[in-house]
Design a protein around this motif. Structure first.
Motif, mmCIF file in Angstrom:
data_model
loop_
_atom_site.group_PDB
_atom_site.id
_atom_site.type_symbol
_atom_site.label_atom_id
_atom_site.label_comp_id
_atom_site.label_asym_id
_atom_site.label_seq_id
_atom_site.Cartn_x
_atom_site.Cartn_y
_atom_site.Cartn_z
ATOM 1 N N LEU A 67 0.838 -1.184 0.000
ATOM 2 C CA LEU A 67 0.000 0.000 0.000
ATOM 3 C C LEU A 67 0.881 1.244 0.000
ATOM 4 O O LEU A 67 1.816 1.344 0.787
ATOM 5 C CB LEU A 67 -0.882 -0.026 1.252
ATOM 6 N N LEU A 106 0.850 5.732 -0.422
ATOM 7 C CA LEU A 106 0.113 6.991 -0.446
ATOM 8 C C LEU A 106 0.875 7.962 -1.347
ATOM 9 O O LEU A 106 2.060 8.222 -1.122
ATOM 10 C CB LEU A 106 -0.009 7.559 0.969
ATOM 11 N N PHE A 139 -12.972 9.970 -0.896
ATOM 12 C CA PHE A 139 -12.224 8.747 -1.181
ATOM 13 C C PHE A 139 -13.007 7.854 -2.137
ATOM 14 O O PHE A 139 -14.179 7.558 -1.908
ATOM 15 C CB PHE A 139 -11.929 7.995 0.120
ATOM 16 N N GLY A 180 -7.504 0.775 1.521
ATOM 17 C CA GLY A 180 -6.644 1.926 1.267
ATOM 18 C C GLY A 180 -6.913 3.069 2.214
ATOM 19 O O GLY A 180 -5.988 3.715 2.715
ATOM 20 N N ALA A 181 -8.187 3.340 2.475
ATOM 21 C CA ALA A 181 -8.535 4.429 3.392
ATOM 22 C C ALA A 181 -8.043 4.125 4.797
ATOM 23 O O ALA A 181 -7.498 4.991 5.482
ATOM 24 C CB ALA A 181 -10.046 4.653 3.383
ATOM 25 N N ASN A 203 -3.986 4.149 4.952
ATOM 26 C CA ASN A 203 -3.367 5.455 4.736
ATOM 27 C C ASN A 203 -3.759 6.508 5.755
ATOM 28 O O ASN A 203 -2.949 7.377 6.092
ATOM 29 C CB ASN A 203 -3.734 5.972 3.339
ATOM 30 N N VAL A 238 -9.724 11.934 -4.032
ATOM 31 C CA VAL A 238 -8.721 10.897 -3.759
ATOM 32 C C VAL A 238 -9.147 9.636 -4.492
ATOM 33 O O VAL A 238 -10.286 9.176 -4.320
ATOM 34 C CB VAL A 238 -8.591 10.619 -2.247
ATOM 35 N N SER A 248 -8.106 5.596 -5.156
ATOM 36 C CA SER A 248 -7.270 4.500 -4.671
ATOM 37 C C SER A 248 -7.208 3.409 -5.742
ATOM 38 O O SER A 248 -8.096 2.557 -5.833
ATOM 39 C CB SER A 248 -7.856 3.953 -3.363
ATOM 40 N N GLU A 272 -8.012 -0.677 -5.307
ATOM 41 C CA GLU A 272 -8.928 -0.936 -4.191
ATOM 42 C C GLU A 272 -9.932 -2.039 -4.522
ATOM 43 O O GLU A 272 -10.256 -2.874 -3.660
ATOM 44 C CB GLU A 272 -9.676 0.354 -3.833
ATOM 45 N N ILE A 300 -1.964 -1.380 -3.918
ATOM 46 C CA ILE A 300 -2.927 -0.276 -3.807
ATOM 47 C C ILE A 300 -2.139 1.032 -3.824
ATOM 48 O O ILE A 300 -1.219 1.217 -3.026
ATOM 49 C CB ILE A 300 -3.736 -0.361 -2.502
ATOM 50 N N HIS A 301 -2.497 1.924 -4.724
ATOM 51 C CA HIS A 301 -1.860 3.233 -4.816
ATOM 52 C C HIS A 301 -2.942 4.289 -4.611
ATOM 53 O O HIS A 301 -3.778 4.508 -5.490
ATOM 54 C CB HIS A 301 -1.179 3.426 -6.166
ATOM 55 N N THR A 302 -2.923 4.924 -3.460
ATOM 56 C CA THR A 302 -3.926 5.931 -3.123
ATOM 57 C C THR A 302 -3.372 7.309 -3.450
ATOM 58 O O THR A 302 -2.427 7.779 -2.816
ATOM 59 C CB THR A 302 -4.310 5.840 -1.634
#
Length: 335
Positions: free
Chosen positions: A90, A92, A108, A117-118, A121, A224, A226, A229, A281-283
């Motif tokens: 993960l 951010l 989000f 992700g939420a 992060n 935002v 993610s 996700e 996961i790339h938020t």
């Protein structure tokens, strides 16, 4: 079905990552029930006075989840969250600096099944939120139902989780000194029922409550997205109008929480179970939308800002999708 078992020579680091993800899944699916059972057993035991004292404390502390919560920097910095981060992994992604003298509402997207992700992060320091955005405190909004569960409520507040009612959001974004971030999973429980690999449909068109509060308090809006996700779990087929979907919608209307029938991998095998897949996961935190405080916003004010928000969210997605494995023809759909 052929079962693919995990090899025996997996490094300890990977096993610790799996254990961290397992406790996270348990905290979502079973910890609240265990806490409630523990409270009932305590009340029926010789230690009933402890339950009584806690009940008094609960009554006095009832409004805390709607008044900024009670975060614990120590719990947010537990080593277990670093293993949780590395399980997927993960990350951010910051695109611009944010002024710590202002308050923000992070929209989000997508909700996913368990908002991994939420949580990772914004409820832990594993991905370095405080380092990337100094002076800002993130608060992830969660259904009020969960803050009524004894003991469980105190644990989740330690990570920065707060109630998602209007008074809670207003409390956060009206702070005169600024520095608060309210993270809203805009799609909510309804969107969780459509969370499956490849899904890019977002519940946004009729979600305008956070827009109205942003205008009322002058909070800056930040889209935002993610990436990854929705890749963490598969779901049973539940198209709109199907018996399963009607049942899920009915349960959601009664209980206020979604009941997605999801599955992925197991702890010791990769073929079935409730553990998320190891997918990155790339938020990505986008640019803030400047909002002029309007104490009594009109319908036109809300719709105009809502349109601007959807445009900014689309631009954020289109700008970054190529970096995270999506194709040119893949686009967001708003419903």
């Amino acid at each position: 079905m052929k079962v693919e078992f995990a090899p025996l020579n997996i490094p300890l680091r990977r096993r610790l990552q799996t254990a961290a993800a397992l406790q996270w899944v348990f905290s979502f699916l079973g910890l609240a029930q265990c806490c409630l059972a523990a409270f009932v057993l305590l009340a029926l035991s010789d230690w009933w006075i402890v339950a009584l004292l806690y009940g008094g404390w609960l009554w006095l502390d009832w409004d805390t989840p709607s008044s900024g919560g009670r975060r614990s920097p120590w719990i947010r910095s537990w080593r277990v969250w670093e293993y949780f981060r590395d399980y997927f992994p993960l990350t951010l992604v910051k695109t611009v600096d944010l002024d710590p003298k202002k308050n923000y509402i992070f929209g989000f997207h997508p909700h996913g099944v368990l908002v991994a992700g939420a949580f990772g992060n914004f409820c832990t320091e594993a991905t370095g939120f405080s380092r990337l955005f100094p002076g800002l405190k993130p608060h992830l909004l969660m259904l009020p139902f969960w803050f009524r569960v004894p003991f469980f409520r105190d644990y989740i507040m330690c990570g920065g989780l707060v109630s998602c009612n209007k008074s809670s959001l207003s409390h956060l974004v009206s702070r005169p000194a600024g520095g608060n971030v309210a993270v809203v999973a805009v799609g909510g429980a309804t969107e969780a029922l459509d969370a499956r690999p490849g899904a890019l449909t977002l519940q946004v068109l009729n979600r305008k409550g956070f827009i109205k509060l942003a205008l009322k308090h002058g909070a800056q809006l930040v889209p935002v997205f993610s990436f990854g996700e929705n890749e963490l779990f598969d779901q049973m087929e539940n198209p709109s109008g199907s018996p399963l979907r009607r049942l899920q919608n009915r349960l959601q209307s009664i209980m206020g929480v979604a009941m997605p029938l999801f599955h992925a991998r197991g702890v010791f095998q990769y073929s079935f179970g409730l553990m998320p897949y190891r997918k990155p996961i790339h938020t990505v935190v986008g640019k803030p939308i400047s909002v002029v405080q309007t104490p009594s916003p009109s319908t036109e004010d809300i719709q105009s800002l809502h349109n601007t928000y959807m445009q900014s969210l689309t631009e954020l997605f289109e700008q970054h999708k190529h970096n995270y494995g999506l194709e040119e023809q893949q686009h967001l759909t708003f419903i």
